[in-house]
Write a protein that holds these residues in place. Structure first.
Motif, short mmCIF file in Angstrom:
data_model
loop_
_atom_site.label_atom_id
_atom_site.label_comp_id
_atom_site.label_asym_id
_atom_site.label_seq_id
_atom_site.Cartn_x
_atom_site.Cartn_y
_atom_site.Cartn_z
N ARG A 1 13.27 6.61 -3.39
CA ARG A 1 12.59 5.31 -3.33
C ARG A 1 13.47 4.29 -2.60
O ARG A 1 12.97 3.51 -1.78
CB ARG A 1 12.27 4.82 -4.75
CG ARG A 1 11.48 3.55 -4.77
CD ARG A 1 10.99 3.14 -6.15
NE ARG A 1 11.47 3.93 -7.25
CZ ARG A 1 12.25 3.46 -8.23
NH1 ARG A 1 12.65 2.21 -8.21
NH2 ARG A 1 12.62 4.24 -9.21
N GLN A 2 14.78 4.30 -2.87
CA GLN A 2 15.68 3.38 -2.19
C GLN A 2 15.70 3.65 -0.69
O GLN A 2 15.69 2.73 0.13
CB GLN A 2 17.10 3.48 -2.77
CG GLN A 2 17.20 3.15 -4.25
CD GLN A 2 16.50 1.87 -4.64
OE1 GLN A 2 16.69 0.83 -4.03
NE2 GLN A 2 15.65 1.95 -5.65
N ARG A 3 15.74 4.92 -0.34
CA ARG A 3 15.74 5.32 1.07
C ARG A 3 14.42 4.92 1.74
O ARG A 3 14.41 4.41 2.87
CB ARG A 3 15.95 6.82 1.15
CG ARG A 3 16.28 7.32 2.51
CD ARG A 3 16.75 8.75 2.37
NE ARG A 3 16.35 9.48 3.54
CZ ARG A 3 16.37 10.77 3.64
NH1 ARG A 3 16.74 11.50 2.61
NH2 ARG A 3 16.02 11.36 4.75
N HIS A 4 13.33 5.13 1.02
CA HIS A 4 12.00 4.77 1.54
C HIS A 4 11.91 3.26 1.75
O HIS A 4 11.37 2.80 2.76
CB HIS A 4 10.95 5.26 0.54
CG HIS A 4 9.55 5.09 0.98
ND1 HIS A 4 8.99 5.83 2.01
CD2 HIS A 4 8.56 4.25 0.56
CE1 HIS A 4 7.74 5.46 2.18
NE2 HIS A 4 7.47 4.51 1.31
N ARG A 5 12.44 2.49 0.81
CA ARG A 5 12.42 1.03 0.93
C ARG A 5 13.26 0.54 2.10
O ARG A 5 12.91 -0.41 2.78
CB ARG A 5 12.93 0.38 -0.35
CG ARG A 5 11.90 0.27 -1.41
CD ARG A 5 12.45 -0.51 -2.55
NE ARG A 5 11.38 -0.88 -3.44
CZ ARG A 5 11.55 -1.48 -4.58
NH1 ARG A 5 12.77 -1.79 -4.98
NH2 ARG A 5 10.54 -1.78 -5.33
N ALA A 6 14.42 1.20 2.31
CA ALA A 6 15.30 0.79 3.39
C ALA A 6 14.63 1.00 4.75
O ALA A 6 14.83 0.20 5.67
CB ALA A 6 16.61 1.57 3.32
N ARG A 7 13.84 2.07 4.86
CA ARG A 7 13.12 2.33 6.11
C ARG A 7 11.96 1.37 6.34
O ARG A 7 11.60 1.10 7.46
CB ARG A 7 12.58 3.76 6.11
CG ARG A 7 13.59 4.75 6.57
CD ARG A 7 12.89 6.05 6.89
NE ARG A 7 13.38 7.06 5.96
CZ ARG A 7 12.71 8.09 5.56
NH1 ARG A 7 11.48 8.28 5.97
NH2 ARG A 7 13.23 8.95 4.73
N ALA A 8 11.36 0.89 5.25
CA ALA A 8 10.15 0.06 5.36
C ALA A 8 10.44 -1.38 5.75
O ALA A 8 11.43 -1.88 5.96
CB ALA A 8 9.41 0.04 4.04
N ALA B 1 0.83 -1.22 0.00
CA ALA B 1 0.00 0.00 0.00
C ALA B 1 0.85 1.26 0.00
O ALA B 1 0.53 2.24 -0.69
CB ALA B 1 -0.94 -0.02 1.19
N ALA B 2 1.95 1.27 0.74
CA ALA B 2 2.81 2.45 0.79
C ALA B 2 3.42 2.73 -0.59
O ALA B 2 3.55 3.89 -0.99
CB ALA B 2 3.92 2.26 1.83
#
Length: 187
Positions: A180-187, A121-122
């Motif tokens: 997007r890479q940073r967002h994925r690493a946090r998720a 969803a994110a």
């Protein structure tokens, strides 16, 4: 089926368009490039024949517009008509991206699902936001392209459409990828 070289020729024509326009307007001996551009645009149009979907439709419109502007410019000896192609490109890309926001799946989500069919969803919210950012980019980029046409300043037109807009587009792509890479690493 289209020859595999066609997508490469099409990409080269699009990237080189500002230089082609600049050469045909500043060096009359280079007008022989216009019939070549017409042929390449028509080949692109033929390659897209029979394909369905919004992207193919936009591709056909862009090819027809490029062929038409090149042909009219050649026949009327009005090279400045060629300067309007980036305005049309940005308007059609804006239409494509904005129309996709009215659907259940924005264009960036469709592209993302080619690589990752089951998006969380994110990620779906992220793709909608990125599609909105691209719409803003096409508004600004197309607006500046329009202003360079209306100012009829070939030097600024060439700088904007041949360098600055490509740098901004590349920066937007790279910035989105990094976020997007940073967002994925946090998720």
């Amino acid at each position: 089926m289209a020859h595999p070289v066609m997508p490469l020729l099409n990409a080269l024509l699009m990237a080189a368009w500002p230089l082609l326009v600049w050469f045909t307007l500043t060096h009359p001996a280079w007008r022989w490039l216009l019939p070549l551009a017409i042929v390449l645009f028509l080949l692109r149009l033929l390659a897209l024949r029979g394909r369905a979907g919004e992207r193919a439709l936009v591709g056909r419109w862009l090819a027809a517009t490029g062929a038409g502007l090149s042909l009219v410019s050649l026949l009327l000896n009005k090279g400045h008509l060629l300067m309007w192609y980036p305005v049309v490109v940005n308007a059609l890309m804006l239409l494509l991206f904005a129309a996709s926001l009215l659907s259940d799946m924005p264009l960036v989500e469709r592209i993302a699902r080619l690589k990752e069919p089951a998006l969380p969803a994110a990620a779906i919210r992220w793709t909608r936001r990125v599609t909105q950012v691209w719409c803003l980019f096409f508004i600004v980029n197309g607006g500046v392209a329009l202003m360079t046409c209306l100012a009829d300043d070939l030097r600024w037109w060439t700088w904007w459409n041949g360098l600055f807009s490509y740098l901004l587009m590349g920066s937007l792509m790279a910035g989105e990828w990094l976020l997007r890479q940073r967002h994925r690493a946090r998720a």
